[in-house]
Design a protein around this motif. Structure first.
Motif, short mmCIF file in Angstrom:
data_model
loop_
_atom_site.label_atom_id
_atom_site.label_comp_id
_atom_site.label_asym_id
_atom_site.label_seq_id
_atom_site.Cartn_x
_atom_site.Cartn_y
_atom_site.Cartn_z
N SER A 80 -10.87 -10.55 1.38
CA SER A 80 -10.25 -10.42 2.70
C SER A 80 -9.20 -11.51 2.85
O SER A 80 -9.20 -12.51 2.12
CB SER A 80 -11.29 -10.56 3.81
OG SER A 80 -12.27 -9.55 3.74
N THR A 125 -5.81 -1.64 0.94
CA THR A 125 -6.17 -2.43 2.11
C THR A 125 -6.65 -1.55 3.25
O THR A 125 -6.15 -0.45 3.47
CB THR A 125 -4.95 -3.25 2.59
OG1 THR A 125 -4.26 -3.77 1.45
CG2 THR A 125 -5.38 -4.38 3.48
N ASP A 126 -7.63 -2.08 4.01
CA ASP A 126 -8.23 -1.29 5.09
C ASP A 126 -7.41 -1.29 6.37
O ASP A 126 -7.78 -0.62 7.34
CB ASP A 126 -9.66 -1.77 5.39
CG ASP A 126 -9.73 -3.21 5.92
OD1 ASP A 126 -8.68 -3.86 6.07
OD2 ASP A 126 -10.85 -3.69 6.18
N ASN A 127 -6.28 -2.02 6.41
CA ASN A 127 -5.48 -2.03 7.63
C ASN A 127 -4.29 -1.08 7.56
O ASN A 127 -3.35 -1.18 8.35
CB ASN A 127 -5.02 -3.45 7.98
CG ASN A 127 -3.97 -3.99 7.03
OD1 ASN A 127 -3.69 -3.41 5.97
ND2 ASN A 127 -3.38 -5.12 7.37
N ASN A 186 0.83 -1.21 0.00
CA ASN A 186 0.00 0.00 0.00
C ASN A 186 0.86 1.26 0.00
O ASN A 186 0.60 2.21 -0.73
CB ASN A 186 -0.92 0.00 1.22
CG ASN A 186 -2.01 -1.05 1.13
OD1 ASN A 186 -3.01 -0.87 0.46
ND2 ASN A 186 -1.81 -2.17 1.82
N TRP A 238 0.79 -13.49 3.83
CA TRP A 238 -0.66 -13.48 3.66
C TRP A 238 -1.14 -14.87 3.21
O TRP A 238 -0.49 -15.56 2.44
CB TRP A 238 -1.06 -12.42 2.65
CG TRP A 238 -0.77 -11.03 3.12
CD1 TRP A 238 -1.15 -10.47 4.31
CD2 TRP A 238 -0.02 -10.02 2.43
NE1 TRP A 238 -0.69 -9.17 4.39
CE2 TRP A 238 0.01 -8.87 3.26
CE3 TRP A 238 0.63 -9.97 1.19
CZ2 TRP A 238 0.65 -7.69 2.89
CZ3 TRP A 238 1.26 -8.79 0.81
CH2 TRP A 238 1.27 -7.67 1.65
N TRP A 269 -7.82 -8.68 7.45
CA TRP A 269 -7.91 -7.40 6.75
C TRP A 269 -8.74 -7.60 5.49
O TRP A 269 -9.05 -8.73 5.09
CB TRP A 269 -6.51 -6.90 6.37
CG TRP A 269 -5.63 -8.00 5.86
CD1 TRP A 269 -4.72 -8.75 6.57
CD2 TRP A 269 -5.61 -8.56 4.53
NE1 TRP A 269 -4.15 -9.70 5.77
CE2 TRP A 269 -4.66 -9.60 4.52
CE3 TRP A 269 -6.28 -8.25 3.35
CZ2 TRP A 269 -4.39 -10.36 3.37
CZ3 TRP A 269 -6.02 -8.99 2.21
CH2 TRP A 269 -5.08 -10.05 2.24
N THR A 270 -9.09 -6.48 4.84
CA THR A 270 -9.84 -6.53 3.59
C THR A 270 -9.23 -5.59 2.57
O THR A 270 -8.96 -4.42 2.87
CB THR A 270 -11.31 -6.15 3.81
OG1 THR A 270 -11.92 -7.10 4.70
CG2 THR A 270 -12.10 -6.16 2.50
N ASP A 271 -9.03 -6.08 1.36
CA ASP A 271 -8.63 -5.24 0.23
C ASP A 271 -9.89 -4.75 -0.48
O ASP A 271 -10.82 -5.52 -0.72
CB ASP A 271 -7.77 -6.04 -0.75
CG ASP A 271 -6.34 -6.16 -0.27
OD1 ASP A 271 -5.85 -5.23 0.38
OD2 ASP A 271 -5.70 -7.20 -0.56
N ASP A 328 0.05 -5.48 9.98
CA ASP A 328 0.33 -6.92 9.85
C ASP A 328 1.40 -7.36 10.86
O ASP A 328 1.17 -8.25 11.68
CB ASP A 328 0.82 -7.23 8.43
CG ASP A 328 -0.27 -7.16 7.40
OD1 ASP A 328 -1.33 -7.77 7.60
OD2 ASP A 328 -0.06 -6.49 6.37
#
Length: 367
Positions: A148, A98-100, A73, A247, A273-275, A187
């Protein structure tokens, strides 16, 4: 020809859209420009083709310029923030973030994205309930989940004994210089916090310091060889690494040619997490939204998930999977059970926005 229920409503008409972004014209572009992560679309090595993208092109006449351009990201955001901040297009219609990490919410907050054309996405009804109202985009005006995944440990069992905990990964002397960790603090530090007995969903200054000090020490000593994005896959598959933070779905895809690889949720717990798909400013919102609608057909989602083996956000995919590959209908990496979900954790969203934390992490990365 692939039969695509629900797609007709997404493809018709020249009427103006009531739900679309600024560049939505209700006319399909000749080419959809799609930037994604490596190992994240169904692919046939023999023919060098992406079957579901080929089917999309066959059905609608829209070619897909598909690029595996996103390694992490932070790296990708670094490439696109300049043009976007100047109001320039980055010549992509869909990108995946990614949302993280903070970059997804930054894109939305800075209005560097187009609104989805929801009139072109009737299949949005297939979005799983847990993903409908995320904090970064409560009404899903700008984003839709792609997949995810879970973050854990990968190791090569032909080169090392099983590595089942972060303690082992960071402290086993036989691994010195033979491991990598991810360059996302959500992560890597999330896993370390769990190993330390702390809760990554409620980060404190104390839990942050304990985790980052531990990683810095392992990096300074040479125990950690490198901080990576997706680029751990090559060295791991070649046997240049014994283990890494990885991952989930990537390792499954590498297995056919690398049967010695193993991925596990650390005994202390993993991260989830979710992309998300976004339409960057200047992208074709209508064409991008039509593709998103296509990807949310359960039969299509099942074909994608059967190859990439990440957690699908599309309702009905598990039933559709029985027609694609029955053996995968109960796969924990695609359809995690409640027991598996209890072992994985979300990162604290406030930590992602903490400027001091981000600066400290960049210093550890050497950026």
């Amino acid at each position: 020809m692939l039969s695509i229920p629900g797609l007709a409503a997404a493809c018709g008409g020249g009427s103006s859209s009531s739900g679309g972004g600024g560049s939505s014209t209700q006319k399909l572009a000749s080419t959809l420009r799609f930037a994604n992560w490596p190992l994240y679309m169904d692919y046939v090595e023999k023919t060098k083709t992406y079957p579901t993208l080929e089917a999309f092109t066959k059905k609608l006449g829209v070619k897909v310029d598909y690029k595996e351009d996103i390694n992490s990201n932070s790296e990708y955001f670094g490439k696109i923030q300049g043009p976007l901040s100047r109001g320039q297009s980055i010549n992509e219609d869909i990108i995946v973030l990614t949302d993280n990490e903070r970059y997804l919410s930054t894109m939305i907050n800075k209005k560097w994205v187009e609104e989805l054309d929801k009139d072109a996405i009737p299949n949005i009804i297939n979005l799983v309930d847990v993903q409908k109202h995320p904090g970064f985009d409560p009404d899903r005006k700008y984003s839709l989940p792609w997949q995810s995944g879970m973050t854990g440990i990968a190791y090569n069992k032909t080169l090392t004994k099983p590595i089942l905990s972060i303690d082992q990964l960071l402290e086993d002397k036989s691994l010195k210089g033979q491991i990598t960790v991810l360059n996302s603090f959500a992560d890597t530090l999330g896993l370390v916090m769990l190993s330390n007995g702390d809760d990554p969903s409620k980060v404190t200054d104390a839990s942050w310091k304990a985790a980052i000090d531990r990683i810095k020490s392992a990096s300074d000593s040479g125990h950690i060889r490198q901080f990576t994005g997706n680029d751990y896959a090559g060295p791991l598959s070649r046997g240049d690494l014994k283990a890494c933070v990885a991952w989930s779905g990537d390792i499954v895809q590498l297995l056919p040619d690398n049967p010695g690889l193993k991925w596990v949720v650390p005994k202390e717990g993993g991260m989830i997490w979710t992309d998300n798909m976004l339409i960057p400013k200047g992208g074709d919102a209508y064409t991008a939204s039509v593709y998103m609608n296509y990807a949310y057909i359960p039969a299509v989602a099942a074909k994608i998930a059967a190859y990439i083996q990440y957690v699908t956000p599309v309702k009905g995919t598990q039933q559709a999977m029985s027609k694609v590959d029955k053996s995968l209908a109960g796969n924990e990496l695609i359809f995690p059970s409640d027991a598996t979900l209890e072992k994985v954790h979300l990162i604290d969203p406030d930590a992602l926005k903490n400027q001091s934390y981000n600066e400290q992490w960049q210093a550890v990365l050497g950026a």
